[in-house]
Enzyme design. Structure first.
Site, PDB file in Angstrom:
ATOM      1  N   SER A 132       0.865  -1.189   0.000  1.00 61.91           N
ATOM      2  CA  SER A 132       0.000   0.000   0.000  1.00 61.91           C
ATOM      3  C   SER A 132       0.893   1.228   0.000  1.00 61.91           C
ATOM      4  O   SER A 132       2.007   1.188   0.546  1.00 61.91           O
ATOM      5  CB  SER A 132      -0.865   0.009   1.264  1.00 61.91           C
ATOM      6  OG  SER A 132      -1.558   1.245   1.372  1.00 61.91           O
ATOM      7  N   TYR A 145      -1.412  -0.885  10.262  1.00 64.96           N
ATOM      8  CA  TYR A 145      -1.552  -1.327   8.863  1.00 64.96           C
ATOM      9  C   TYR A 145      -0.383  -0.779   8.039  1.00 64.96           C
ATOM     10  O   TYR A 145       0.251  -1.510   7.269  1.00 64.96           O
ATOM     11  CB  TYR A 145      -2.891  -0.813   8.344  1.00 64.96           C
ATOM     12  CG  TYR A 145      -3.179  -1.034   6.883  1.00 64.96           C
ATOM     13  CD1 TYR A 145      -3.748  -2.213   6.428  1.00 64.96           C
ATOM     14  CD2 TYR A 145      -2.914  -0.029   5.941  1.00 64.96           C
ATOM     15  CE1 TYR A 145      -4.041  -2.399   5.086  1.00 64.96           C
ATOM     16  CE2 TYR A 145      -3.203  -0.211   4.597  1.00 64.96           C
ATOM     17  CZ  TYR A 145      -3.769  -1.401   4.177  1.00 64.96           C
ATOM     18  OH  TYR A 145      -4.053  -1.572   2.850  1.00 64.96           O
TER      19      TYR A 145
HETATM   20  N1  LIG Z   1      -8.794  -0.631  -1.033  1.00 64.05           N
HETATM   21  C1  LIG Z   1      -7.735   0.121  -0.866  1.00 64.05           C
HETATM   22  O1  LIG Z   1      -7.844   1.363  -0.871  1.00 64.05           O
HETATM   23  C2  LIG Z   1      -6.368  -0.489  -0.702  1.00 64.05           C
HETATM   24  C3  LIG Z   1      -5.266   0.375  -0.753  1.00 64.05           C
HETATM   25  C4  LIG Z   1      -4.003  -0.159  -0.597  1.00 64.05           C
HETATM   26  C5  LIG Z   1      -3.836  -1.509  -0.409  1.00 64.05           C
HETATM   27  N2  LIG Z   1      -4.915  -2.333  -0.357  1.00 64.05           N
HETATM   28  C6  LIG Z   1      -4.672  -3.757  -0.151  1.00 64.05           C
HETATM   29  O2  LIG Z   1      -5.281  -4.512  -1.175  1.00 64.05           O
HETATM   30  C7  LIG Z   1      -5.581  -5.813  -0.680  1.00 64.05           C
HETATM   31  C8  LIG Z   1      -7.037  -6.137  -0.996  1.00 64.05           C
HETATM   32  O3  LIG Z   1      -7.864  -5.206  -0.322  1.00 64.05           O
HETATM   33  P1  LIG Z   1      -9.345  -4.816  -0.803  1.00 64.05           P
HETATM   34  O4  LIG Z   1      -9.419  -3.346  -0.742  1.00 64.05           O
HETATM   35  O5  LIG Z   1      -9.672  -5.529  -2.036  1.00 64.05           O
HETATM   36  O6  LIG Z   1     -10.174  -5.372   0.445  1.00 64.05           O
HETATM   37  P2  LIG Z   1     -11.488  -6.280   0.544  1.00 64.05           P
HETATM   38  O7  LIG Z   1     -11.857  -6.192   1.974  1.00 64.05           O
HETATM   39  O8  LIG Z   1     -12.468  -5.935  -0.502  1.00 64.05           O
HETATM   40  O9  LIG Z   1     -10.939  -7.740   0.210  1.00 64.05           O
HETATM   41  C9  LIG Z   1     -10.025  -8.388   1.054  1.00 64.05           C
HETATM   42  C10 LIG Z   1     -10.203  -9.892   0.899  1.00 64.05           C
HETATM   43  O10 LIG Z   1      -9.221 -10.516   1.750  1.00 64.05           O
HETATM   44  C11 LIG Z   1      -9.863 -11.530   2.487  1.00 64.05           C
HETATM   45  N3  LIG Z   1      -9.168 -11.743   3.744  1.00 64.05           N
HETATM   46  C12 LIG Z   1      -9.125 -10.910   4.811  1.00 64.05           C
HETATM   47  N4  LIG Z   1      -8.427 -11.478   5.803  1.00 64.05           N
HETATM   48  C13 LIG Z   1      -8.011 -12.679   5.343  1.00 64.05           C
HETATM   49  C14 LIG Z   1      -7.251 -13.726   5.904  1.00 64.05           C
HETATM   50  N5  LIG Z   1      -6.804 -13.662   7.158  1.00 64.05           N
HETATM   51  N6  LIG Z   1      -6.991 -14.813   5.149  1.00 64.05           N
HETATM   52  C15 LIG Z   1      -7.476 -14.901   3.883  1.00 64.05           C
HETATM   53  N7  LIG Z   1      -8.213 -13.954   3.311  1.00 64.05           N
HETATM   54  C16 LIG Z   1      -8.474 -12.856   4.034  1.00 64.05           C
HETATM   55  C17 LIG Z   1     -11.289 -11.030   2.710  1.00 64.05           C
HETATM   56  O11 LIG Z   1     -12.167 -12.099   3.025  1.00 64.05           O
HETATM   57  C18 LIG Z   1     -11.580 -10.373   1.380  1.00 64.05           C
HETATM   58  O12 LIG Z   1     -12.100 -11.297   0.445  1.00 64.05           O
HETATM   59  C19 LIG Z   1      -5.264  -5.782   0.813  1.00 64.05           C
HETATM   60  O13 LIG Z   1      -3.985  -6.332   1.042  1.00 64.05           O
HETATM   61  C20 LIG Z   1      -5.270  -4.316   1.121  1.00 64.05           C
HETATM   62  O14 LIG Z   1      -4.487  -4.014   2.253  1.00 64.05           O
HETATM   63  C21 LIG Z   1      -6.190  -1.854  -0.505  1.00 64.05           C
END
Ligand SMILES: NC(=O)c1ccc[n+]([C@@H]2O[C@H](COP(=O)([O-])OP(=O)(O)OC[C@H]3O[C@@H](n4cnc5c(N)ncnc54)[C@H](O)[C@@H]3O)[C@@H](O)[C@H]2O)c1
Length: 244
Positions: A132, A145
């Site tokens: 991120s 985080y």
């Molecule tokens: N959305 C944003 O703005 C953003 C920004 C930077 C980084 N990210 C990163 O992108 C990745 C995906 O995030 P997203 O925004 O799609 O979130 P989201 O919540 O839509 O999806 C996350 C997925 O991970 C799964 N998950 C959570 N904990 C878990 C575990 N312990 N074991 C297995 N699966 C697990 C959840 O069930 C879900 O399906 C993450 O690593 C997040 O930190 C997101």
């Protein structure tokens, strides 16, 4: 069809960015396995794209090893599973920060540790971790985080150094604010959460949130042979938020 003949493990592929990555890798002809805590969600996305699904909590290293043993070997690993628990740091507790580190940092260790021996043996591998921009510039309400994501970036650089001689690349993608359920969870903080999201949007040069598909395109590049001479990098997909 850049990924024909490659088997890819995508963690957290039931939702948001992970689901978009699974769809994109499958569209480029990879055989995809979606591993998620949300087993039903993983099955739904998998059914849609002709992929396989597995129930997995990435914080459980033994479970990660068992998914890789039963459904691997993999040429591609995308460490995407992650979560946040928005709070100012003074409101955080050790229980809450341990869970965040277990999923966002140790989960990356666990899956990477599980796939590496077969990749080394095969002399080929592509590991992409979703970090991120918070891991590079910090993010209000997300101290732990951000620390975990900074750890992911440093971890991937070391994996890149240790594994180049095996034909394995290791890179991070650093998304900015992407419109997914995770980002929208900040709204649970109330008005301050809305303001945090709005500030993030304004901090991008493009003044907009990104889409999961925009992150997935960067992952597909790094997972492909188009990125054969790219390793140890952190590719921002953040509308210019993280540029230095
Ligand atoms: N959305 C944003 O703005 C953003 C920004 C930077 C980084 N990210 C990163 O992108 C990745 C995906 O995030 P997203 O925004 O799609 O979130 P989201 O919540 O839509 O999806 C996350 C997925 O991970 C799964 N998950 C959570 N904990 C878990 C575990 N312990 N074991 C297995 N699966 C697990 C959840 O069930 C879900 O399906 C993450 O690593 C997040 O930190 C997101």
């Amino acid at each position: 069809m850049r990924l024909e003949g490659r088997r890819a493990l995508v963690t957290g592929g039931a939702s948001g960015i992970g689901a978009a990555i699974a769809r994109r890798l499958a569209a480029e002809a990879a055989e995809v396995v979606i591993a998620d805590l949300n087993a039903d969600g993983a099955r739904e996305v998998a059914a849609e794209i002709g992929a396989e699904a597995a129930a997995l909590d990435v914080a459980d290293a033994a479970a990660a090893a068992s998914v890789v043993a039963s459904q691997g070997p993999f040429e591609i690993l995308v460490n995407n599973a992650g979560t946040d628990d928005f709070a100012f740091f003074t409101e955080m507790t050790p229980e809450r920060w341990r869970r965040l580190l277990a999923i966002n940092l140790e989960g990356v260790f666990a899956c990477t540790h599980a796939v590496l021996p077969a990749m080394q043996e095969a002399g080929y591998g592509r590991i992409v971790s979703i970090a991120s921009e918070a891991g590079r510039v910090g993010s209000k309400g997300s101290a732990v985080y951000s620390a975990a994501k900074g750890g992911v970036i440093a971890f991937m650089k070391t994996i890149a150094r240790e594994n180049a001689r095996y034909g394995i690349t290791a890179n991070s993608v650093a998304p900015g604010p992407i419109d997914t359920p995770l980002l929208n969870a900040a709204k649970a903080l109330g008005e301050i959460g809305e303001r945090i999201i709005e500030t993030m949007r304004q901090t991008t040069q493009m003044r907009r949130l990104g889409t999961p598909e925009e992150v997935a395109a960067a992952v597909a590049f790094l997972a492909s042979d188009d990125a054969s001479y790219v390793t140890g990098e952190t590719l921002g997909v953040s509308g210019g938020l993280g540029m230095v």
